[in-house]
Motif scaffolding. Structure first.
Motif, mmCIF file in Angstrom:
data_model
loop_
_atom_site.group_PDB
_atom_site.id
_atom_site.type_symbol
_atom_site.label_atom_id
_atom_site.label_comp_id
_atom_site.label_asym_id
_atom_site.label_seq_id
_atom_site.Cartn_x
_atom_site.Cartn_y
_atom_site.Cartn_z
ATOM 1 N N THR A 94 0.826 -1.211 0.000
ATOM 2 C CA THR A 94 0.000 0.000 0.000
ATOM 3 C C THR A 94 0.858 1.258 0.000
ATOM 4 O O THR A 94 0.614 2.199 -0.758
ATOM 5 N N GLU A 95 1.904 1.263 0.859
ATOM 6 C CA GLU A 95 2.760 2.446 0.947
ATOM 7 C C GLU A 95 3.505 2.703 -0.368
ATOM 8 O O GLU A 95 3.690 3.850 -0.776
ATOM 9 N N ASN A 96 3.921 1.612 -1.017
ATOM 10 C CA ASN A 96 4.603 1.770 -2.297
ATOM 11 C C ASN A 96 3.710 2.457 -3.320
ATOM 12 O O ASN A 96 4.144 3.350 -4.046
ATOM 13 N N VAL A 97 2.444 2.046 -3.365
ATOM 14 C CA VAL A 97 1.530 2.639 -4.337
ATOM 15 C C VAL A 97 1.170 4.064 -3.925
ATOM 16 O O VAL A 97 1.156 4.982 -4.754
ATOM 17 N N ALA A 98 0.952 4.249 -2.612
ATOM 18 C CA ALA A 98 0.579 5.578 -2.115
ATOM 19 C C ALA A 98 1.703 6.585 -2.338
ATOM 20 O O ALA A 98 1.451 7.777 -2.551
ATOM 21 N N PHE A 99 2.946 6.086 -2.301
ATOM 22 C CA PHE A 99 4.112 6.970 -2.463
ATOM 23 C C PHE A 99 4.004 7.815 -3.725
ATOM 24 O O PHE A 99 4.283 9.023 -3.717
ATOM 25 N N ALA A 100 3.553 7.183 -4.818
ATOM 26 C CA ALA A 100 3.453 7.899 -6.095
ATOM 27 C C ALA A 100 2.450 9.036 -6.026
ATOM 28 O O ALA A 100 2.531 9.982 -6.806
ATOM 29 N N GLN A 101 1.514 8.945 -5.082
ATOM 30 C CA GLN A 101 0.536 10.029 -4.948
ATOM 31 C C GLN A 101 1.003 11.074 -3.945
ATOM 32 O O GLN A 101 0.841 12.269 -4.163
ATOM 33 N N GLN A 102 1.575 10.575 -2.840
ATOM 34 C CA GLN A 102 2.063 11.506 -1.809
ATOM 35 C C GLN A 102 3.018 12.525 -2.400
ATOM 36 O O GLN A 102 2.905 13.723 -2.144
ATOM 37 N N VAL A 103 3.994 12.034 -3.162
ATOM 38 C CA VAL A 103 5.085 12.924 -3.572
ATOM 39 C C VAL A 103 4.652 13.907 -4.652
ATOM 40 O O VAL A 103 5.415 14.808 -4.997
ATOM 41 N N ILE A 104 3.454 13.755 -5.200
ATOM 42 C CA ILE A 104 2.976 14.815 -6.087
ATOM 43 C C ILE A 104 1.860 15.606 -5.409
ATOM 44 O O ILE A 104 1.140 16.363 -6.053
ATOM 45 N N GLY A 105 1.735 15.422 -4.092
ATOM 46 C CA GLY A 105 0.898 16.323 -3.320
ATOM 47 C C GLY A 105 -0.582 15.972 -3.280
ATOM 48 O O GLY A 105 -1.417 16.817 -2.976
ATOM 49 N N LYS A 106 -0.935 14.703 -3.583
ATOM 50 C CA LYS A 106 -2.349 14.329 -3.475
ATOM 51 C C LYS A 106 -2.773 14.294 -2.017
ATOM 52 O O LYS A 106 -1.970 14.015 -1.125
ATOM 53 N N SER A 107 -4.044 14.575 -1.775
ATOM 54 C CA SER A 107 -4.529 14.648 -0.398
ATOM 55 C C SER A 107 -4.638 13.239 0.200
ATOM 56 O O SER A 107 -4.776 12.245 -0.511
ATOM 57 N N ARG A 108 -4.582 13.206 1.512
ATOM 58 C CA ARG A 108 -4.661 11.938 2.219
ATOM 59 C C ARG A 108 -5.971 11.224 1.897
ATOM 60 O O ARG A 108 -6.027 10.006 1.752
ATOM 61 N N ARG A 109 -7.028 12.032 1.763
ATOM 62 C CA ARG A 109 -8.349 11.456 1.482
ATOM 63 C C ARG A 109 -8.358 10.761 0.123
ATOM 64 O O ARG A 109 -8.808 9.634 -0.011
ATOM 65 N N GLU A 110 -7.810 11.471 -0.871
ATOM 66 C CA GLU A 110 -7.788 10.889 -2.208
ATOM 67 C C GLU A 110 -6.948 9.604 -2.225
ATOM 68 O O GLU A 110 -7.334 8.603 -2.828
ATOM 69 N N ILE A 111 -5.803 9.657 -1.535
ATOM 70 C CA ILE A 111 -4.933 8.485 -1.491
ATOM 71 C C ILE A 111 -5.676 7.313 -0.849
ATOM 72 O O ILE A 111 -5.646 6.181 -1.341
ATOM 73 N N GLY A 112 -6.376 7.600 0.253
ATOM 74 C CA GLY A 112 -7.105 6.552 0.959
ATOM 75 C C GLY A 112 -8.176 5.905 0.102
ATOM 76 O O GLY A 112 -8.566 4.760 0.328
ATOM 77 N N LYS A 113 -8.663 6.627 -0.895
ATOM 78 C CA LYS A 113 -9.714 6.089 -1.757
ATOM 79 C C LYS A 113 -9.119 5.368 -2.966
ATOM 80 O O LYS A 113 -9.485 4.243 -3.275
ATOM 81 N N VAL A 114 -8.145 6.023 -3.618
ATOM 82 C CA VAL A 114 -7.680 5.537 -4.914
ATOM 83 C C VAL A 114 -6.740 4.339 -4.781
ATOM 84 O O VAL A 114 -6.763 3.423 -5.606
ATOM 85 N N VAL A 115 -5.911 4.325 -3.731
ATOM 86 C CA VAL A 115 -4.934 3.242 -3.609
ATOM 87 C C VAL A 115 -5.615 1.874 -3.466
ATOM 88 O O VAL A 115 -5.290 0.939 -4.213
ATOM 89 N N PRO A 116 -6.592 1.714 -2.572
ATOM 90 C CA PRO A 116 -7.267 0.409 -2.482
ATOM 91 C C PRO A 116 -7.972 0.029 -3.788
ATOM 92 O O PRO A 116 -7.917 -1.136 -4.201
#
Ligand SMILES: Nc1ncnc2c1ncn2[C@@H]1O[C@H](COP(=O)(O)OP(=O)(O)O)[C@@H](O)[C@H]1O
Ligand SMILES: [Mg+2]
Lengths: 315, 229
Positions: free
Chosen positions: B98-120
């Motif tokens: 999960t963290e590996n996939v979320a990393f690609a979103q975090q580092v371009i500034g996506k919100s925590r909420r969006e990450i929590g939805k899109v990664v799963p």
């Protein structure tokens, strides 16, 4: 921008390279302290010149009523306008003199009072019946010589003149003091320079190691389109933290030096010199020329970090 | 979507160029194989699309923009529209799936909420719904490549670039990865895949562009791997 990642990285980065960061901090601490001491010595020289004149200057005190010198020149009491004219002419005619200026009783008194307040020895100026008053303070000429070596002619000419009380010739003593200050100033700056160079190399190495440790992350960040600033931010913050700690330690050491060294020791034992105060300390911290340690420390860590991360993190 | 105009890429040093006057045009939503022997210039072509490299001469257009002359600060924005997958997965070993996939979103500034939805959602799409908490070294090669695809696709790029994505995998696992890439292509994402895997190209028939010594020697709408050899 979402900074959670940046701060997590900052924390792991600081922990991962703890020994390197400590080395940077200690080197910065020592070099900035030296730089700060150099600035304080420079300020001290300025303060001393302002109140005592420099090795080119001779102070010619004129007679007052009940002159404490008991010089035969002062037999007629307070210096007269005629006497003063003769003295002025003698100074103007001398080829050893570059320039001169008159200091009135009030100006001399104010200057002495200021200096006494700086050194906390103003008691003689205050109270209901002060020892030192404007009336008792002598008017004077500040005579600036062309070279510190040649003053015999003008001194012997003035010594015999009516109205001249004492001639204060501090060329030798001041010359030595300023000589010592110059050595101290440049000595601490050269030492600071070498150590700052060492700090620079350490910062460079720290960044190189950090970039190496994080090369997978950096490669992926670049690939998925993280901005250069975002990638560089943990590096910059690591350098900034080290700089802040180094600056804080150096500022603390300089404050301790100012308090216990200058105020509690030097200014009690050496009273003929005025000493640097907290205003000068502030200059050593945030002055622009020469740059204070609050400017020097972050600049010396952040600039190489910026340049290097541009190299390692280039998109 | 991707257009090369007489692109030549010469690396420093002597020898022939890695790409030699390559002209090609890939439309939005296409699935294209880039085939050719090792050293024929496939990876170089893909890196030009990402602007990891600049052509020596010629022009590369991506999504209607000439990217050789693009300002450096705009490059991250270009790369956010391109997902990339490699033969060696390139996962971060100290992060969970999960963290590996979320990393690609975090580092371009996506919100925590969006990450929590899109990664799963994305993990479900690649068939790793239940493995989000695993570490990469607890997964098979095929599963690791699925994580890498999830990471490449999590920002819903217009283009997915895959450089020999099945190079380290056995044929059965490779087939699974190809089905996944096919699914992603079905969502409208343009897929460009460099490979020298005959079996794959012959089994999953798509447009084939063949490179040989840096030149395009074949471009077939529905080809097989090197039928002429
Ligand atoms: N970074 C590089 N520096 C110099 N030469 C390179 C570099 N990358 C690739 N090449 C050369 O360019 C040619 C094409 O390589 P590449 O694009 O990696 O081909 P492929 O991916 O088809 O195997 C090869 O001859 C290779 O040696
Ligand atoms: Mg390759």
């Amino acid at each position: 921008m979402q900074l959670r990642y940046v701060f997590t990285e900052l924390r792991t980065g600081l922990r991962r390279n703890l020994s390197m960061h400590l080395a940077v901090i200690v080197t910065l601490f020592v070099s900035l302290s030296l730089a700060g001491i150099g600035i304080l010595v420079q300020r001290e020289a300025t303060v001393a010149r302002d109140s005592l004149g420099d090795e080119l200057k001779i102070l010619v005190n004129l007679c007052t009523d009940e002159d404490p010198s008991h010089s035969p020149n002062c037999a007629s009491g307070e210096v007269t306008a005629d006497q003063q004219q003769r003295i002025e002419k003698e100074i103007a005619d001398s080829d050893e003199v570059a320039s001169s200026s008159f200091q009135s009783k009030e100006e001399g008194y104010e200057r002495a009072y200021e200096q006494a307040k700086r050194n906390n020895t103003q008691a003689a100026f205050e109270g209901p019946d002060p020892v030192v008053t404007v009336e008792r303070w002598p008017a004077a000429y500040w005579v600036t010589l062309k070279t510190p070596e040649r003053a015999d002619g003008i001194i012997s000419a003035l010594e015999g003149l009516d109205g001249v009380s004492v001639i204060k010739d501090q060329r030798k003593a001041l010359g030595q003091i300023f000589g010592i200050m110059t050595v101290l100033k440049y000595g601490s700056w050269i030492g600071a320079g070498f150590l700052l160079f060492a700090a620079l190399l350490q910062v460079t190495n720290t960044i190189r190691l950090a970039a190496l440790a994080r090369r997978r992350e950096i490669a992926i960040m670049r690939l998925v389109g993280a901005s250069t600033l975002y990638i560089a931010l943990p590096f910059l913050l690591e350098a900034l933290v080290a700089a802040i700690v180094g600056v804080a330690l150096a500022a603390g050491l300089l404050a301790a030096f100012q308090y216990w060294g200058v105020e509690k020791a030097l200014s009690d034992h050496v009273q003929f010199l005025p000493w640097v105060d907290w205003g000068d300390y502030t200059q050593a911290l945030i002055g622009l020329f020469p740059p204070g340690i609050v400017i020097l420390g972050p600049a010396l860590t952040l600039i190489p970090t910026l340049l290097l991360t541009r190299k390692y993190v280039k998109v | 979507m991707i257009r090369f105009e007489k692109v030549t890429k010469r690396y420093p040093g002597p020898g022939r160029p890695a790409l030699d006057q390559v002209t090609l045009d890939i439309d939005k939503g296409e699935f294209v194989y880039l085939v050719g022997t090792s050293g024929s210039g496939k990876s170089t072509a893909l890196r030009l699309v990402l602007r990891e490299l600049r052509p020596t001469t010629g022009h590369v257009h991506v999504a209607g923009k000439e990217i050789n002359r693009m300002a450096g600060w705009k490059v991250p924005r270009l790369r956010r529209q391109i997902g990339t997958v490699f033969q060696d997965f390139r996962l971060l070993p100290n992060k969970t799936v999960t963290e590996n996939v979320a990393f690609a979103q975090q580092v371009i500034g996506k919100s925590r909420r969006e990450i929590g939805k899109v990664v799963p959602e994305t993990l479900e799409l690649v068939g790793l719904k239940d493995k989000g908490d695993r570490m990469p070294d607890e997964l098979s090669g095929g599963e690791q490549q699925r994580v890498a695809i999830a990471r490449a696709f999590v920002n819903r790029p217009m283009i997915l670039i895959a450089d020999e994505p099945t190079g380290n995998l056995d044929p059965a696992t490779s087939a699974g990865i190809m089905n996944l890439l096919g699914d992603i292509n079905q969502t409208g994402t343009t897929v460009v895949m460099a490979t020298h895997d005959h079996g794959i190209v012959d089994q999953f028939t798509k447009r084939v562009i063949e490179l040989d010594h840096g030149k395009v020697v074949r471009d077939e709408a529905s080809g097989s791997y090197g039928f002429q050899h």
